[in-house]
Design a protein around this motif. Structure first.
Motif, PDB file in Angstrom:
ATOM      1  N   GLU A   1       0.848  -1.190   0.000  1.00  0.00           N
ATOM      2  CA  GLU A   1       0.000   0.000   0.000  1.00  0.00           C
ATOM      3  C   GLU A   1       0.885   1.242   0.000  1.00  0.00           C
ATOM      4  O   GLU A   1       2.063   1.188   0.319  1.00  0.00           O
ATOM      5  CB  GLU A   1      -0.906   0.039   1.252  1.00  0.00           C
ATOM      6  N   GLY A   2       0.291   2.394  -0.337  1.00  0.00           N
ATOM      7  CA  GLY A   2       0.954   3.669  -0.231  1.00  0.00           C
ATOM      8  C   GLY A   2       2.226   3.789  -1.062  1.00  0.00           C
ATOM      9  O   GLY A   2       2.379   3.158  -2.111  1.00  0.00           O
ATOM     10  N   LEU A   3       3.154   4.612  -0.588  1.00  0.00           N
ATOM     11  CA  LEU A   3       4.419   4.791  -1.300  1.00  0.00           C
ATOM     12  C   LEU A   3       5.210   3.497  -1.367  1.00  0.00           C
ATOM     13  O   LEU A   3       5.976   3.276  -2.308  1.00  0.00           O
ATOM     14  CB  LEU A   3       5.265   5.872  -0.608  1.00  0.00           C
ATOM     15  N   GLU A   4       5.056   2.644  -0.345  1.00  0.00           N
ATOM     16  CA  GLU A   4       5.751   1.354  -0.350  1.00  0.00           C
ATOM     17  C   GLU A   4       5.376   0.546  -1.593  1.00  0.00           C
ATOM     18  O   GLU A   4       6.209  -0.179  -2.151  1.00  0.00           O
ATOM     19  CB  GLU A   4       5.407   0.551   0.909  1.00  0.00           C
ATOM     20  N   LEU A   5       4.135   0.681  -2.047  1.00  0.00           N
ATOM     21  CA  LEU A   5       3.681   0.002  -3.257  1.00  0.00           C
ATOM     22  C   LEU A   5       4.038   0.802  -4.504  1.00  0.00           C
ATOM     23  O   LEU A   5       4.607   0.267  -5.460  1.00  0.00           O
ATOM     24  CB  LEU A   5       2.163  -0.223  -3.191  1.00  0.00           C
ATOM     25  N   LYS A   6       3.710   2.091  -4.506  1.00  0.00           N
ATOM     26  CA  LYS A   6       3.887   2.931  -5.693  1.00  0.00           C
ATOM     27  C   LYS A   6       5.342   2.985  -6.144  1.00  0.00           C
ATOM     28  O   LYS A   6       5.648   2.982  -7.339  1.00  0.00           O
ATOM     29  CB  LYS A   6       3.376   4.347  -5.394  1.00  0.00           C
TER      30      LYS A   6
ATOM     31  N   LEU B   1      10.608  12.963   0.736  1.00  0.00           N
ATOM     32  CA  LEU B   1       9.248  13.445   0.497  1.00  0.00           C
ATOM     33  C   LEU B   1       9.136  14.967   0.631  1.00  0.00           C
ATOM     34  O   LEU B   1      10.008  15.627   1.192  1.00  0.00           O
ATOM     35  CB  LEU B   1       8.281  12.790   1.487  1.00  0.00           C
ATOM     36  N   ASN B   2       8.027  15.485   0.137  1.00  0.00           N
ATOM     37  CA  ASN B   2       7.665  16.885   0.379  1.00  0.00           C
ATOM     38  C   ASN B   2       6.992  17.054   1.742  1.00  0.00           C
ATOM     39  O   ASN B   2       6.822  18.176   2.226  1.00  0.00           O
ATOM     40  CB  ASN B   2       6.698  17.380  -0.706  1.00  0.00           C
ATOM     41  N   ILE B   3       6.612  15.946   2.344  1.00  0.00           N
ATOM     42  CA  ILE B   3       5.935  15.963   3.642  1.00  0.00           C
ATOM     43  C   ILE B   3       6.826  16.606   4.698  1.00  0.00           C
ATOM     44  O   ILE B   3       8.010  16.294   4.810  1.00  0.00           O
ATOM     45  CB  ILE B   3       5.577  14.521   4.086  1.00  0.00           C
ATOM     46  N   ASP B   4       6.230  17.518   5.459  1.00  0.00           N
ATOM     47  CA  ASP B   4       6.922  18.151   6.580  1.00  0.00           C
ATOM     48  C   ASP B   4       6.404  17.513   7.871  1.00  0.00           C
ATOM     49  O   ASP B   4       5.213  17.581   8.166  1.00  0.00           O
ATOM     50  CB  ASP B   4       6.652  19.657   6.573  1.00  0.00           C
TER      51      ASP B   4
ATOM     52  N   PHE C   1     -12.456  18.263 -12.167  1.00  0.00           N
ATOM     53  CA  PHE C   1     -13.378  17.319 -11.536  1.00  0.00           C
ATOM     54  C   PHE C   1     -13.762  16.227 -12.538  1.00  0.00           C
ATOM     55  O   PHE C   1     -13.845  16.466 -13.737  1.00  0.00           O
ATOM     56  CB  PHE C   1     -14.615  18.050 -11.019  1.00  0.00           C
ATOM     57  N   GLY C   2     -13.967  15.017 -12.020  1.00  0.00           N
ATOM     58  CA  GLY C   2     -14.299  13.897 -12.895  1.00  0.00           C
ATOM     59  C   GLY C   2     -13.089  13.209 -13.489  1.00  0.00           C
ATOM     60  O   GLY C   2     -13.216  12.322 -14.337  1.00  0.00           O
ATOM     61  N   GLU C   3     -11.891  13.592 -13.030  1.00  0.00           N
ATOM     62  CA  GLU C   3     -10.666  12.942 -13.499  1.00  0.00           C
ATOM     63  C   GLU C   3      -9.678  12.875 -12.341  1.00  0.00           C
ATOM     64  O   GLU C   3      -9.780  13.645 -11.379  1.00  0.00           O
ATOM     65  CB  GLU C   3     -10.048  13.716 -14.663  1.00  0.00           C
ATOM     66  N   ILE C   4      -8.727  11.970 -12.421  1.00  0.00           N
ATOM     67  CA  ILE C   4      -7.751  11.855 -11.340  1.00  0.00           C
ATOM     68  C   ILE C   4      -6.782  13.037 -11.398  1.00  0.00           C
ATOM     69  O   ILE C   4      -6.551  13.613 -12.457  1.00  0.00           O
ATOM     70  CB  ILE C   4      -6.977  10.523 -11.387  1.00  0.00           C
ATOM     71  N   THR C   5      -6.228  13.387 -10.257  1.00  0.00           N
ATOM     72  CA  THR C   5      -5.270  14.494 -10.206  1.00  0.00           C
ATOM     73  C   THR C   5      -3.886  14.061 -10.655  1.00  0.00           C
ATOM     74  O   THR C   5      -3.053  14.896 -10.998  1.00  0.00           O
ATOM     75  CB  THR C   5      -5.160  15.055  -8.780  1.00  0.00           C
ATOM     76  N   GLY C   6      -3.632  12.741 -10.626  1.00  0.00           N
ATOM     77  CA  GLY C   6      -2.310  12.225 -10.972  1.00  0.00           C
ATOM     78  C   GLY C   6      -1.346  12.187  -9.804  1.00  0.00           C
ATOM     79  O   GLY C   6      -0.137  12.035  -9.986  1.00  0.00           O
ATOM     80  N   VAL C   7      -1.880  12.299  -8.575  1.00  0.00           N
ATOM     81  CA  VAL C   7      -1.017  12.243  -7.396  1.00  0.00           C
ATOM     82  C   VAL C   7      -0.246  10.931  -7.370  1.00  0.00           C
ATOM     83  O   VAL C   7      -0.736   9.890  -7.815  1.00  0.00           O
ATOM     84  CB  VAL C   7      -1.859  12.412  -6.109  1.00  0.00           C
ATOM     85  N   ASP C   8       0.980  10.985  -6.842  1.00  0.00           N
ATOM     86  CA  ASP C   8       1.858   9.813  -6.847  1.00  0.00           C
ATOM     87  C   ASP C   8       1.589   8.880  -5.668  1.00  0.00           C
ATOM     88  O   ASP C   8       2.506   8.486  -4.931  1.00  0.00           O
ATOM     89  CB  ASP C   8       3.326  10.239  -6.868  1.00  0.00           C
TER      90      ASP C   8
ATOM     91  N   PRO D   1      -0.853  17.530  -7.692  1.00  0.00           N
ATOM     92  CA  PRO D   1      -0.324  17.313  -6.339  1.00  0.00           C
ATOM     93  C   PRO D   1       0.662  16.142  -6.331  1.00  0.00           C
ATOM     94  O   PRO D   1       0.436  15.135  -7.006  1.00  0.00           O
ATOM     95  CB  PRO D   1      -1.578  16.981  -5.524  1.00  0.00           C
ATOM     96  N   TYR D   2       1.746  16.276  -5.569  1.00  0.00           N
ATOM     97  CA  TYR D   2       2.687  15.156  -5.483  1.00  0.00           C
ATOM     98  C   TYR D   2       3.385  15.116  -4.126  1.00  0.00           C
ATOM     99  O   TYR D   2       3.576  16.137  -3.470  1.00  0.00           O
ATOM    100  CB  TYR D   2       3.689  15.178  -6.633  1.00  0.00           C
ATOM    101  N   VAL D   3       3.762  13.907  -3.730  1.00  0.00           N
ATOM    102  CA  VAL D   3       4.317  13.639  -2.398  1.00  0.00           C
ATOM    103  C   VAL D   3       5.829  13.500  -2.420  1.00  0.00           C
ATOM    104  O   VAL D   3       6.521  13.978  -1.527  1.00  0.00           O
ATOM    105  CB  VAL D   3       3.693  12.346  -1.809  1.00  0.00           C
ATOM    106  N   VAL D   4       6.384  12.818  -3.419  1.00  0.00           N
ATOM    107  CA  VAL D   4       7.811  12.498  -3.460  1.00  0.00           C
ATOM    108  C   VAL D   4       8.586  13.609  -4.170  1.00  0.00           C
ATOM    109  O   VAL D   4       8.276  13.969  -5.309  1.00  0.00           O
ATOM    110  CB  VAL D   4       8.065  11.150  -4.157  1.00  0.00           C
TER     111      VAL D   4
END
Length: 554
Positions: free
Chosen positions: A168-173, A213-216, A366-373, A425-428
């Motif tokens: 799941e999550g980044l571990e999977l992606k 990550l971009n996560i703080d 709206f109605g489409e994915i944002t493409g988040v990683d 939007p992106y996390v990594v």
């Protein structure tokens, strides 16, 4: 007589010669052609091949704090043939490991030279098991995935299986980058098949790459802490928070509650593991009114100077009656949005027409994915124009008959915060090796969808929502904030709208002049209050205040 003896002797000699030749041919075949097969068989009887998992890459926050890493662990195995009293051993193991006795007994009774009993044990567990002094037990050191911050950012990080493969999550992606190259060890057996703690061959594994990550960490902590507090205070079912940079799309925090500890995910229900920010969609209610706001400012800017009669709170539309939360009479264009009038927005949307409204729904993503990683993102629901009813053009503008995810809402509001750009939007942020050498870098992706003059007018109206309208509880002293509240009824079992189950939302950004932070909040089924301005806006404020203090924005 002598001739018969000579004949018999010749026949016997011939037979012996034939047998000798056959034996020689067989020996020649075994020596030359079959030697490799026998060599492999002998090797198999005297060795045991064990795959070695290398160290999986670390996951780090933007400040270098470790969020996920591999640590040593000890996997317990048994050699069934060496165990003297299997029942007694199974009882002891079941008690120490807190496992089912019958399952352990089944394993130690197998007709195999080697069986796993339990993988990835702690050092303390290993020491306790060593006290058994059982000849038929042994340990192999393996690596176990460890999440030192426990529940923090669990829905971002995800989980791995027993073999350290991402689930799941980044571990999977990002499993292909995090996963190390497998090594192997060839262990020796003695003449009775017992595995010896000696290596005949050892090929060490290659380290996996690290994710930065971009996560703080601090913003993530604030978000999770205050979200959990709000859920408990309002006795809500669940909730979500997303914090991002509206100019870049960098996700600084992503929180869901209920959450889970990825060190022991099996102890939580599957619903706790769901990343609701990207997998759950809902009818957004009034936060969706920004579609009509941007569409009207773009297509009919003259509406800014108009006033709209809001029917004193009750408006007959095709197939239904539209209500406002307050009995408004006549409102200006700005006041329609400041006070979140359903009737006023529906009237403005119908001046624009359904084709224009649909165009801007799609324009905002709206109605489409944002493409988040992150894995598992859904599109939400936007009905094609061919399926709109006579009622649709009145209720879709106020956030009904449409379903969105929180990350879609955050992206749409980012368009207003960043000057008219639709972002991804992106996390990594980047991938590096264990020495810090860059393997891959990720950059912002955005496209211009609105002109600056439209955006500036929209920002001004959303600022008034917080200063004077329904979003007053999101105000922070000394910092200008813009945003929008949302309250939406959930669909009940009969297909109608529930009178007791709601979603409460707020999306806002700050500082107004050059927004650096956007916070999107949704609370699922709050029991104390159900309005977005009463439930979600205060949560926004708590997180915003901590970010402002942390980043010294005033």
């Amino acid at each position: 007589m002598q001739g018969e003896k000579s004949l018999r002797l010749s026949i016997v000699s011939f037979i012996i010669a034939i047998f000798s030749l056959a034996i020689l041919i067989k020996l020649f075949y075994l020596q030359i052609f079959a030697s490799s097969s026998f060599k492999k068989l002998a090797q198999k009887q005297h060795t045991y091949m064990l795959k070695l998992s290398g160290e999986r890459g670390k996951i780090l926050d933007s400040q270098g704090l470790v969020l996920a890493e591999d640590i040593p662990s000890y996997s317990l195995y048994a050699l069934p043939g060496k165990i003297k009293d299997r029942k007694e051993l199974a009882k002891k193991l079941a008690q120490i490991l807190e496992e089912d006795y019958s399952e352990i007994f089944r394993r130690v009774s197998k007709d195999k030279p080697f069986v796993w009993i339990k993988r990835k044990l702690t050092k303390d567990a290993k020491e306790e098991l060593t006290l058994l002094e059982e000849e038929g037990l042994g340990f192999i050191e393996e690596l176990r995935r460890f999440y030192p911050q426990k529940n923090l950012a669990s829905h971002i990080l995800g989980i791995v299986n027993i073999d350290n493969k991402g689930l799941e999550g980044l571990e999977l992606k990002f499993d292909e980058y995090l996963r190390p190259k497998e090594g192997r060890a060839m262990l020796l057996r003695d003449s009775r098949g017992k595995i010896l703690p000696l290596y005949k061959e050892l090929i060490p594994p290659r380290l996996g790459f690290n994710l930065v990550l971009n996560i703080d960490f601090q913003i993530q902590y604030f978000s999770q802490r205050f979200l959990e507090e709000t859920i408990k205070e309002t006795k809500a079912k669940a909730g979500e928070v997303l914090v991002l940079q509206p100019w870049t799309g960098k996700i600084l925090a992503l929180a869901n509650f209920p959450d889970f500890d990825p060190n022991a995910p099996s102890g939580y229900p599957s619903s706790s593991l769901r990343n609701r920010v990207i997998t759950d969609f809902y009818e957004p209610g009034s936060v969706f009114k920004i579609v009509t706001l941007l569409a009207s400012l773009s297509e009919k800017p003259e509406l800014l100077s108009k006033k709209f009669f809001c029917e004193n709170g009750s408006y007959k539309i095709p197939g239904s009656i539209l209500h406002d939360w307050k009995n408004f009479s006549e409102l200006s264009f700005k006041d329609v949005f400041k006070n979140s009038s359903n009737i006023g927005v529906a009237k403005i949307a119908n001046i624009l027409g359904r084709e224009v409204l649909y165009k801007y729904i799609k324009k905002l993503g709206f109605g489409e994915i944002t493409g988040v990683d992150l894995p598992g993102e859904v599109k939400g629901i936007v009905k094609p124009l061919s399926r709109w009813s006579k009622t649709s053009s009145f209720i879709i503008p106020i956030g009904q008959e449409v379903a969105v995810t929180l990350i879609q809402l955050a992206r749409a509001f980012s368009v207003i915060a960043n000057g008219g750009y639709l972002i991804r939007p992106y996390v990594v942020d980047k991938i590096v090796d264990n020495k810090g050498v860059l393997i891959k870098k990720f950059y912002p992706q955005r496209k211009k969808v609105f002109p600056k003059e439209v955006i500036e007018k929209a920002k001004e109206i959303l600022f008034k929502v917080v200063e004077e309208g329904t979003g007053k509880k999101a105000k922070v002293e000394g910092v200008k904030i813009a945003g929008k509240t949302g309250t939406s009824q959930k669909i009940d079992e009969k297909g109608g709208y529930s009178s007791s189950r709601y979603y409460a939302s707020f999306v806002g950004f700050f500082p107004l002049e050059e927004p650096q932070y956007l916070i999107a909040v949704v609370i699922d089924e709050p029991k104390t209050y159900h309005y977005g301005g009463m439930v979600a806006a205060p949560l926004f404020k708590k997180i915003a205040e901590k970010i402002i203090e942390y980043k010294r924005l005033k």
